[in-house]
Design a protein around this motif. Structure first.
Motif, PDB file in Angstrom:
ATOM      1  N   ALA A 133      74.351 -23.190 -27.177  1.00 49.67           N
ATOM      2  CA  ALA A 133      74.560 -22.236 -26.088  1.00 49.67           C
ATOM      3  C   ALA A 133      75.694 -21.265 -26.395  1.00 49.67           C
ATOM      4  O   ALA A 133      76.186 -20.571 -25.517  1.00 49.67           O
ATOM      5  N   GLY A 134      76.092 -21.209 -27.662  1.00 42.73           N
ATOM      6  CA  GLY A 134      77.232 -20.387 -28.061  1.00 42.73           C
ATOM      7  C   GLY A 134      77.130 -18.927 -27.701  1.00 42.73           C
ATOM      8  O   GLY A 134      78.139 -18.264 -27.472  1.00 42.73           O
ATOM      9  N   ASN A 135      75.916 -18.396 -27.623  1.00 40.97           N
ATOM     10  CA  ASN A 135      75.768 -16.986 -27.279  1.00 40.97           C
ATOM     11  C   ASN A 135      76.382 -16.668 -25.914  1.00 40.97           C
ATOM     12  O   ASN A 135      76.735 -15.523 -25.637  1.00 40.97           O
ATOM     13  N   LEU A 136      76.587 -17.683 -25.081  1.00 41.15           N
ATOM     14  CA  LEU A 136      77.238 -17.450 -23.789  1.00 41.15           C
ATOM     15  C   LEU A 136      78.694 -17.041 -23.989  1.00 41.15           C
ATOM     16  O   LEU A 136      79.230 -16.234 -23.232  1.00 41.15           O
ATOM     17  N   GLU A 137      79.341 -17.589 -25.005  1.00 43.48           N
ATOM     18  CA  GLU A 137      80.714 -17.159 -25.305  1.00 43.48           C
ATOM     19  C   GLU A 137      80.729 -15.693 -25.726  1.00 43.48           C
ATOM     20  O   GLU A 137      81.628 -14.939 -25.341  1.00 43.48           O
ATOM     21  N   ASP A 138      79.730 -15.285 -26.498  1.00 42.88           N
ATOM     22  CA  ASP A 138      79.639 -13.871 -26.882  1.00 42.88           C
ATOM     23  C   ASP A 138      79.521 -12.989 -25.642  1.00 42.88           C
ATOM     24  O   ASP A 138      80.148 -11.928 -25.562  1.00 42.88           O
ATOM     25  N   ARG A 139      78.745 -13.432 -24.689  1.00 43.97           N
ATOM     26  CA  ARG A 139      78.579 -12.653 -23.459  1.00 43.97           C
ATOM     27  C   ARG A 139      79.882 -12.584 -22.661  1.00 43.97           C
ATOM     28  O   ARG A 139      80.205 -11.553 -22.072  1.00 43.97           O
ATOM     29  N   LEU A 140      80.655 -13.669 -22.663  1.00 42.88           N
ATOM     30  CA  LEU A 140      81.956 -13.655 -21.992  1.00 42.88           C
ATOM     31  C   LEU A 140      82.889 -12.639 -22.649  1.00 42.88           C
ATOM     32  O   LEU A 140      83.592 -11.882 -21.968  1.00 42.88           O
ATOM     33  N   LEU A 141      82.890 -12.629 -23.971  1.00 44.81           N
ATOM     34  CA  LEU A 141      83.726 -11.677 -24.698  1.00 44.81           C
ATOM     35  C   LEU A 141      83.296 -10.240 -24.410  1.00 44.81           C
ATOM     36  O   LEU A 141      84.137  -9.360 -24.198  1.00 44.81           O
ATOM     37  N   GLU A 142      82.001 -10.013 -24.388  1.00 48.38           N
ATOM     38  CA  GLU A 142      81.477  -8.667 -24.077  1.00 48.38           C
ATOM     39  C   GLU A 142      81.885  -8.224 -22.675  1.00 48.38           C
ATOM     40  O   GLU A 142      82.055  -7.037 -22.423  1.00 48.38           O
ATOM     41  N   ALA A 143      82.074  -9.181 -21.769  1.00 50.51           N
ATOM     42  CA  ALA A 143      82.488  -8.874 -20.397  1.00 50.51           C
ATOM     43  C   ALA A 143      84.005  -8.701 -20.295  1.00 50.51           C
ATOM     44  O   ALA A 143      84.534  -8.495 -19.199  1.00 50.51           O
ATOM     45  N   PHE A 188      88.994 -13.344 -21.857  1.00 51.78           N
ATOM     46  CA  PHE A 188      89.743 -14.033 -22.906  1.00 51.78           C
ATOM     47  C   PHE A 188      89.158 -15.434 -22.955  1.00 51.78           C
ATOM     48  O   PHE A 188      89.175 -16.150 -21.952  1.00 51.78           O
ATOM     49  N   VAL A 189      88.615 -15.840 -24.102  1.00 52.50           N
ATOM     50  CA  VAL A 189      87.900 -17.110 -24.203  1.00 52.50           C
ATOM     51  C   VAL A 189      88.676 -18.091 -25.070  1.00 52.50           C
ATOM     52  O   VAL A 189      88.971 -17.811 -26.232  1.00 52.50           O
ATOM     53  N   VAL A 190      89.014 -19.230 -24.487  1.00 53.92           N
ATOM     54  CA  VAL A 190      89.632 -20.341 -25.197  1.00 53.92           C
ATOM     55  C   VAL A 190      88.551 -21.409 -25.279  1.00 53.92           C
ATOM     56  O   VAL A 190      88.033 -21.847 -24.258  1.00 53.92           O
ATOM     57  N   SER A 191      88.214 -21.809 -26.498  1.00 52.88           N
ATOM     58  CA  SER A 191      87.031 -22.647 -26.666  1.00 52.88           C
ATOM     59  C   SER A 191      87.270 -23.838 -27.577  1.00 52.88           C
ATOM     60  O   SER A 191      87.924 -23.718 -28.612  1.00 52.88           O
ATOM     61  N   GLU A 206      95.990  -8.542 -29.288  1.00 48.48           N
ATOM     62  CA  GLU A 206      94.573  -8.165 -29.274  1.00 48.48           C
ATOM     63  C   GLU A 206      93.631  -9.375 -29.318  1.00 48.48           C
ATOM     64  O   GLU A 206      92.425  -9.227 -29.124  1.00 48.48           O
ATOM     65  N   THR A 207      94.164 -10.553 -29.571  1.00 44.25           N
ATOM     66  CA  THR A 207      93.331 -11.754 -29.663  1.00 44.25           C
ATOM     67  C   THR A 207      92.667 -12.023 -28.312  1.00 44.25           C
ATOM     68  O   THR A 207      93.341 -12.110 -27.293  1.00 44.25           O
ATOM     69  N   MET A 208      91.341 -12.142 -28.330  1.00 47.08           N
ATOM     70  CA  MET A 208      90.582 -12.425 -27.111  1.00 47.08           C
ATOM     71  C   MET A 208      89.751 -13.699 -27.226  1.00 47.08           C
ATOM     72  O   MET A 208      89.100 -14.105 -26.275  1.00 47.08           O
ATOM     73  N   TYR A 209      89.773 -14.320 -28.400  1.00 43.99           N
ATOM     74  CA  TYR A 209      88.907 -15.466 -28.662  1.00 43.99           C
ATOM     75  C   TYR A 209      89.675 -16.463 -29.506  1.00 43.99           C
ATOM     76  O   TYR A 209      90.114 -16.144 -30.610  1.00 43.99           O
ATOM     77  N   ILE A 210      89.868 -17.658 -28.988  1.00 46.45           N
ATOM     78  CA  ILE A 210      90.613 -18.697 -29.688  1.00 46.45           C
ATOM     79  C   ILE A 210      89.756 -19.954 -29.733  1.00 46.45           C
ATOM     80  O   ILE A 210      89.182 -20.363 -28.723  1.00 46.45           O
ATOM     81  N   LYS A 211      89.714 -20.556 -30.896  1.00 47.51           N
ATOM     82  CA  LYS A 211      89.003 -21.815 -31.068  1.00 47.51           C
ATOM     83  C   LYS A 211      90.004 -22.937 -31.279  1.00 47.51           C
ATOM     84  O   LYS A 211      91.031 -22.762 -31.930  1.00 47.51           O
ATOM     85  N   SER A 212      89.676 -24.091 -30.755  1.00 48.52           N
ATOM     86  CA  SER A 212      90.418 -25.301 -31.026  1.00 48.52           C
ATOM     87  C   SER A 212      89.675 -26.035 -32.136  1.00 48.52           C
ATOM     88  O   SER A 212      88.448 -26.009 -32.173  1.00 48.52           O
ATOM     89  N   PRO A 213      90.403 -26.676 -33.047  1.00 43.31           N
ATOM     90  CA  PRO A 213      89.697 -27.490 -34.040  1.00 43.31           C
ATOM     91  C   PRO A 213      89.059 -28.683 -33.338  1.00 43.31           C
ATOM     92  O   PRO A 213      89.318 -28.927 -32.156  1.00 43.31           O
TER      93      PRO A 213
END
Length: 128
Positions: free
Chosen positions: A62-72, A75-78, A104-111
């Protein structure tokens, strides 16, 4: 669950987990009373609301939902594995490498959970 009260959704899911795993393995957790009376909204409503930050824990498929959040503009912490290994997506353990983040960071991943614990343990040793 869209339109349902958070408390009711939480209690139903906890009961399902207890029924599935058994009371000996799964201990029901209580919901946060501060948000118990809130209504669960749809993903589409979340795209349009005023919330700036979203925590995502969705499965890879369902990862494409994160892309949609970013497009909107969210700031996504995942902690989802989706896009975790792409060079332009920072993987952050805040106590160790938060310095790599920029305004400018809008997308962060946790290991993954194992790596997170290992990094927190080894970092002070490696710093010596």
């Amino acid at each position: 669950s869209t339109g349902a009260v958070y408390k009711e959704v939480w209690e139903r899911k906890e009961k399902e987990l207890c029924d599935h795993y058994g009371d000996g393995f799964w201990k029901a957790m209580h919901y946060d009373p501060a948000i118990g009376d809130k209504t669960v909204s749809s993903f589409e409503a979340m795209l349009e609301n005023d919330d700036d930050i979203v925590f995502s824990s969705i499965p890879m498929r369902a990862g494409n939902l994160e892309d949609r959040l970013l497009e909107a503009g969210k700031f996504v912490v995942s902690n989802s594995p989706y896009r975790r290994y792409e060079d332009e997506v920072p993987v952050v353990v805040s106590e160790v490498n938060s310095h790599i983040l920029t305004p400018e960071t809008m997308y962060i991943k946790s290991p993954n959970c194992c790596t997170n614990g290992i990094v927190l343990t080894l970092h002070p040793i490696l710093e010596k």
